[in-house]
Design a protein around this motif. Structure first.
Motif, short mmCIF file in Angstrom:
data_model
loop_
_atom_site.label_atom_id
_atom_site.label_comp_id
_atom_site.label_asym_id
_atom_site.label_seq_id
_atom_site.Cartn_x
_atom_site.Cartn_y
_atom_site.Cartn_z
N PHE A 1 0.83 -1.21 0.00
CA PHE A 1 0.00 0.00 0.00
C PHE A 1 0.86 1.26 0.00
N VAL A 2 1.85 1.31 0.88
CA VAL A 2 2.72 2.50 0.97
C VAL A 2 3.44 2.73 -0.34
N GLU A 3 3.98 1.67 -0.95
CA GLU A 3 4.69 1.83 -2.20
C GLU A 3 3.76 2.33 -3.31
N LEU A 4 2.56 1.78 -3.39
CA LEU A 4 1.61 2.22 -4.41
C LEU A 4 1.24 3.69 -4.23
N PHE A 5 1.01 4.08 -2.98
CA PHE A 5 0.59 5.46 -2.73
C PHE A 5 1.72 6.44 -3.04
N HIS B 1 10.60 -1.10 11.01
CA HIS B 1 11.61 -1.05 12.07
C HIS B 1 12.60 0.09 11.86
N GLU B 2 12.56 0.73 10.70
CA GLU B 2 13.48 1.83 10.40
C GLU B 2 12.69 3.12 10.24
N GLU B 3 13.28 4.22 10.71
CA GLU B 3 12.62 5.51 10.66
C GLU B 3 12.29 5.93 9.23
N SER B 4 13.12 5.51 8.29
CA SER B 4 12.89 5.90 6.89
C SER B 4 11.63 5.28 6.31
N ASN B 5 11.11 4.24 6.95
CA ASN B 5 9.90 3.58 6.47
C ASN B 5 8.62 4.07 7.14
N ARG B 6 8.75 5.05 8.05
CA ARG B 6 7.55 5.59 8.69
C ARG B 6 6.67 6.25 7.65
N PHE B 7 5.34 6.16 7.85
CA PHE B 7 4.41 6.67 6.84
C PHE B 7 3.20 7.26 7.53
N ASP B 8 2.75 8.42 7.06
CA ASP B 8 1.60 9.11 7.65
C ASP B 8 0.32 8.69 6.93
N ILE B 9 -0.60 8.09 7.67
CA ILE B 9 -1.83 7.57 7.07
C ILE B 9 -2.84 8.67 6.78
N VAL B 10 -2.82 9.77 7.55
CA VAL B 10 -3.83 10.82 7.37
C VAL B 10 -3.74 11.42 5.97
N SER B 11 -2.54 11.49 5.42
CA SER B 11 -2.37 12.07 4.09
C SER B 11 -3.05 11.24 3.01
N PHE C 1 1.03 3.12 11.57
CA PHE C 1 1.26 4.30 10.75
C PHE C 1 1.40 5.53 11.64
N ASP C 2 2.06 6.57 11.12
CA ASP C 2 2.07 7.87 11.77
C ASP C 2 0.79 8.61 11.40
#
Length: 462
Positions: A215-219, A247-257, A275-276
């Motif tokens: 999902f994150v990659e598609l978005f 597990h890595e900060e670089s993979n954090r993702f904000d769901i509200v967006s 999700f953030d």
């Protein structure tokens, strides 16, 4: 009926022509319902929970084709038998899988890849097996109507953006599920992302179940991919997102967006995702027909609930504190499952006090649903110079496996709400047994019939 080749007798009185006719009758009976899950149920195959875990016994037609080579040859004469194919990861045979795909003779197929409930392999081993499976089935996905993966690790799933980069004109459902989050998958060598948007690649797609990594990659690559669902002619469009534990900060993702892009689905589900969230990213609250939240942190669940307007809300696990003191004013149907923490009763009471538009409440395995909660439903309050009950429009109350309340309190609640409207010449309540429990009814304060269904073992009457 397809042409039947002549085969030697399998016994003194049963030629293969008769066997083939019997196979056809079996198929016709089992295929009355077009849903593959129902077909598996009829065959006694266990489909368990969201993972669609099959038993070790392969479903039709495999069980009959495996009896002998002659039976297999007879079964191969009917391509319609091989349009619902199941590949078990642990017993994957490339040669046999190719044969079954050939036996379908170019027809539309429904394809399931499953672990069968076993999870003893390592991530590396599972991924290696899945790469082999994908190599065999990849040329045939273009004629798939349904494509399902139910495995152990997200790293063994196909990547929608790269592995499914062609046009699939018949796919109506893609289900990519794994029970353990360990990163993005990818099974096809040398593939690249396509510039074709999702709904042009999948013009009939109305049900998408993906792991959070997909999902994150598609978005990130093409958020308009999801907007295309709005143009679908299907009555219901469903998006389910599960298992995202970076597990890595670089993979954090904000769901509200993402909510402005995915908020128009008729059914939206989040299960075991981390999700953030940032309220500043949301301007308008999207309206969602059914919202289902399972195994989320209270903070994330509260953010999603407060950022959307939904008619039908499902909450599984977690706490009722997700409502954060806010009323779910416009939600009409509420489903609570596996809610168990010390303040459950208090929070549920506060919720019901402000739930003015509630029509139905289903509670399953929530010990905190007790007599104090029923007392709230039985207590009138003064509003605009008249007495009304809390949750005044409630017409259905379903209780399953809840041990914290008593039948006496439940009856008193229904009878009290009816008595408030004693101007109606109806009995105060009626009860009758039903499968797995019993039900009875009374009247709500707006003269709405209140139906109560009970299943499980509540406390003794008091």
């Amino acid at each position: 009926m397809s042409t039947i080749r002549a085969y030697p007798l399998i016994g003194p009185y049963l030629p293969f022509e008769v066997l083939a006719h019997i196979f056809k009758l079996v198929y016709t009976d089992l295929a009355e319902d077009n849903e593959s899950a129902d077909l598996f149920h009829k065959l006694g195959v266990l489909v368990k929970g969201s993972a669609d875990v099959f038993s070790d016994s392969p479903p039709f037609p495999y069980s009959l084709a495996a009896v002998s080579s002659h039976w297999g040859q007879a079964m191969s004469d009917f391509p319609e038998f091989w349009t619902r194919l199941v590949i078990f990861v642990d017993s994957f045979d490339p040669s046999y899988t190719r044969k079954t795909l050939e036996w379908s003779k170019g027809r539309h197929i429904r394809l399931t890849v499953t672990t069968g409930g076993h999870a003893t392999r390592s991530p590396e081993t599972e991924k290696r097996i899945l790469e082999g499976i994908m190599g065999v089935i990849h040329p045939h996905i273009a004629r798939c109507e349904i494509l399902r993966f139910n495995i152990t690790y997200t790293s063994s799933l196909p990547r929608v953006f790269t592995d499914l980069a062609e046009i699939y004109p018949f796919l109506s459902e893609i289900s990519l599920k794994a029970s353990t989050s360990n990163g993005i998958g990818g099974l096809v060598e040398g593939t690249i992302g396509t510039t074709t948007t999702g709904m042009l690649r999948f013009p009939l797609l109305c049900k998408l179940e993906v792991d959070g990594w997909n999902f994150v990659e598609l978005f990130k690559h093409d958020r308009s991919w999801f907007q295309g669902f709005r143009k679908s002619s299907q009555e219901e469009n469903r998006l389910s997102i599960s298992h995202y534990r970076p597990h890595e900060e670089s993979n954090r993702f904000d769901i509200v967006s993402t909510l402005p892009y995915i908020g128009y689905f008729t059914r939206l589900e989040f299960d075991d995702v981390d999700f953030d969230f940032d309220f500043a990213l949301l301007n308008n609250k999207p309206q969602i027909g059914t919202l289902k939240l399972s195994r989320l942190s209270p903070q994330l669940a509260r953010t999603i609930v407060s950022s959307t307007v939904t008619d039908d809300l499902h909450l599984k696990g977690g706490t009722l504190q997700v409502f954060g003191g806010q009323s779910i004013h416009y939600t009409r149907h509420l489903h609570l499952t596996n809610i168990d923490y010390p303040e459950t009763s208090h929070d549920l009471q506060q919720l019901l006090i402000t739930w003015d538009h509630g029509r139905s409440l289903e509670v399953d395995n929530c010990p905190g649903f007790d007599d104090d909660v029923l007392a709230v439903l039985a207590s009138p309050q003064r509003a605009k110079k008249k007495l009304v009950y809390h949750t005044p429009l409630l017409n259905t109350l379903s209780l399953r496996n809840c041990s914290g309340y008593s039948i006496g309190a439940l009856r008193r609640m229904a009878e009290t709400r009816w008595t408030f409207h004693n101007r109606f010449n109806f009995p105060s309540h009626q009860s009758h047994p039903s499968q797995g429990g019993f039900s009875f009814w009374g009247f709500s304060p707006e003269s709405v019939l209140l139906k109560v269904f009970v299943e499980g073992d509540p406390m003794l009457d008091r």
